[in-house]
Design an enzyme around this catalytic site. Structure first.
Site, mmCIF file in Angstrom:
data_model
loop_
_atom_site.group_PDB
_atom_site.id
_atom_site.type_symbol
_atom_site.label_atom_id
_atom_site.label_comp_id
_atom_site.label_asym_id
_atom_site.label_seq_id
_atom_site.Cartn_x
_atom_site.Cartn_y
_atom_site.Cartn_z
ATOM 1 N N HIS A 4 0.718 -1.087 -0.030
ATOM 2 C CA HIS A 4 0.112 0.131 -0.076
ATOM 3 C C HIS A 4 0.896 1.346 0.146
ATOM 4 O O HIS A 4 0.263 2.344 -0.209
ATOM 5 C CB HIS A 4 -1.144 -0.019 1.232
ATOM 6 N N ASP B 1 -2.340 2.287 -4.378
ATOM 7 C CA ASP B 1 -3.533 2.551 -3.841
ATOM 8 C C ASP B 1 -4.734 1.534 -4.270
ATOM 9 O O ASP B 1 -4.742 0.617 -5.265
ATOM 10 C CB ASP B 1 -4.064 4.056 -4.407
#
Length: 408
Positions: free
Chosen positions: A379, A383
């Protein structure tokens, strides 16, 4: 003349190795190019072969010892094999050994290629019983394969007497005992990298599902013609997933990128790692430039990787690199999982078991063969929007495989 047996030269990415198995003991005769010892690294098993005919006189590094590149493993006395043969022949042999001696030319041990010897050991084949068709009577891998097939086709009744010994349990029933064995270097390295991935990444997993019916129908319709056209290469599901992943990676380049310190490295190519289970642990050989490969080339490459992994023949070069990985736990029956990213990559796709489930289609309940897809990703770079879009792209391509061929 004494010849030193040395460890192979390790690549820069491998610091040292461990002596895994000595296939010969001091006093044993060896033939040129015969396998003497296996060196296990954290990536591959490297074979050390005899440079010439002779007799193994000394073992310097025992099984389990750590060795460096080029370090002395043992010593071989060249040309001593002929002298060792009469000494062995003078020893009284049991009557039951006569047929075996007669099976080899002049009572000499047959010459086996390294791959043939390993295959024979794995399948319990006596090398003396195999007729060599190679140069100078050398027993080739194909000869051993033929012997294995002949053994399988033998009457089951003949194999029954040996069954009790083979079926002996490791532990006696009722005993409270434990067995402690050292972790292999490969298993230890895999464990280290998995822990490193989870501690250094902001890992997250997102899921989707795909209707496998279109691909299954396409495969069923053309699999025989495909195999005939491409010289025995079988059409599986993995090639469709690799092709779909390549297209999805082109559309979402962040999923194909890697993190190097504070830099993001975007790759203008798709090197797809395919996780393969072996007896030694999980290995990830890489399909280089998968964007330029056809379905047949992908299937052939994966099939070759599987054979090499089973035989322990994968090279470090074949397992180095990769910009994205696909892991298929479905072959073992896994319905859903959260795969762990293989650093320095930033994403991994998990395939799972094809399971028939009731699905709502145009207001009707229809039974369809469905597969869950899981994308684990870092992450820090990717995204949620990119991850979900990647999976949706794969779903759309797999449920309409003609788009893969039309590039739309």
């Amino acid at each position: 003349m004494a010849i030193e047996i040395k460890a192979p030269t390790f690549p820069e990415s491998v610091a040292d190795g461990t002596v895994a198995t000595w296939h010969k003991q001091p006093g044993d005769a060896v033939k040129r190019d015969e396998l003497i010892v296996d060196i296990e690294t954290d990536k591959v098993v490297m074979e050390v072969l005899a440079e010439t005919d002779g007799v193994l006189t000394e073992i310097v590094k025992n099984e389990g010892d750590t060795v460096l590149s080029g370090e002395l493993l043992g010593k071989l006395e060249a040309g001593a094999a002929a002298a060792a043969a009469p000494a062995q022949a003078s020893a009284p042999a049991p009557a039951a050994a006569a047929p075996v001696a007669a099976a080899s030319a002049g009572g000499e041990e047959p010459i086996l290629a390294p791959a043939a010897r390993k295959l024979a050991e794995e399948n319990g084949i006596d090398p003396n019983s195999v007729r060599g068709t190679g140069k100078d009577g050398r027993v080739t891998k194909e000869d051993v394969v033929a012997a294995v097939e002949a053994k399988k086709s033998a009457p089951a009744a003949a194999a029954k007497p040996a069954a009790p010994a083979a079926a002996a349990p490791i532990f006696a029933e009722g005993d409270r005992v434990e067995k402690r064995v050292p972790m292999t270097r490969l298993r230890a390295k895999v464990a280290e990298r998995l822990v490193e991935a989870q501690s250094s990444m902001a890992m997250l997993t997102t899921f989707n599902e795909v209707n496998m019916k279109p691909i299954m129908e396409l495969r069923s319709k053309y699999k025989d013609l495909f195999e005939k056209t491409h010289n025995g290469v079988r059409l599986g599901f993995m090639s469709f997933f690799v092709k779909a992943a390549v297209e999805a990676l082109k559309r979402q380049p962040g999923v194909n990128a890697s993190i190097d310190g504070n830099d993001i490295v975007y790759h203008g190519y798709q090197d797809i790692g395919v996780a393969v289970s072996s007896d030694r642990g999980l290995v990830v050989p890489v399909l280089r430039n998968a964007e330029h490969m056809s379905l047949a080339e992908i299937e052939g490459g994966i099939n070759e990787f599987g054979k090499k992994a089973k035989a322990g023949k994968l090279t470090i070069e074949e397992m180095t690199g990769g910009t994205f990985t696909i892991s298929n736990g479905g072959v073992f029956g896994s319905l859903l999982s959260t795969p762990i990213v293989n650093p320095p990559q930033t994403a991994i796709l998990g395939m799972h078991k094809i399971q028939e489930r009731p699905m709502a289609v145009n207001g009707q309940v229809v039974i369809l063969p469905m597969m869950y897809l899981a994308l684990s990703y870092d992450h820090r770079l990717i995204d949620g929007k990119e991850a979900v879009t990647f999976l949706v792209t794969m779903k759309d391509l797999l449920e309409d495989p003609a788009r893969l061929l039309l590039d739309i």
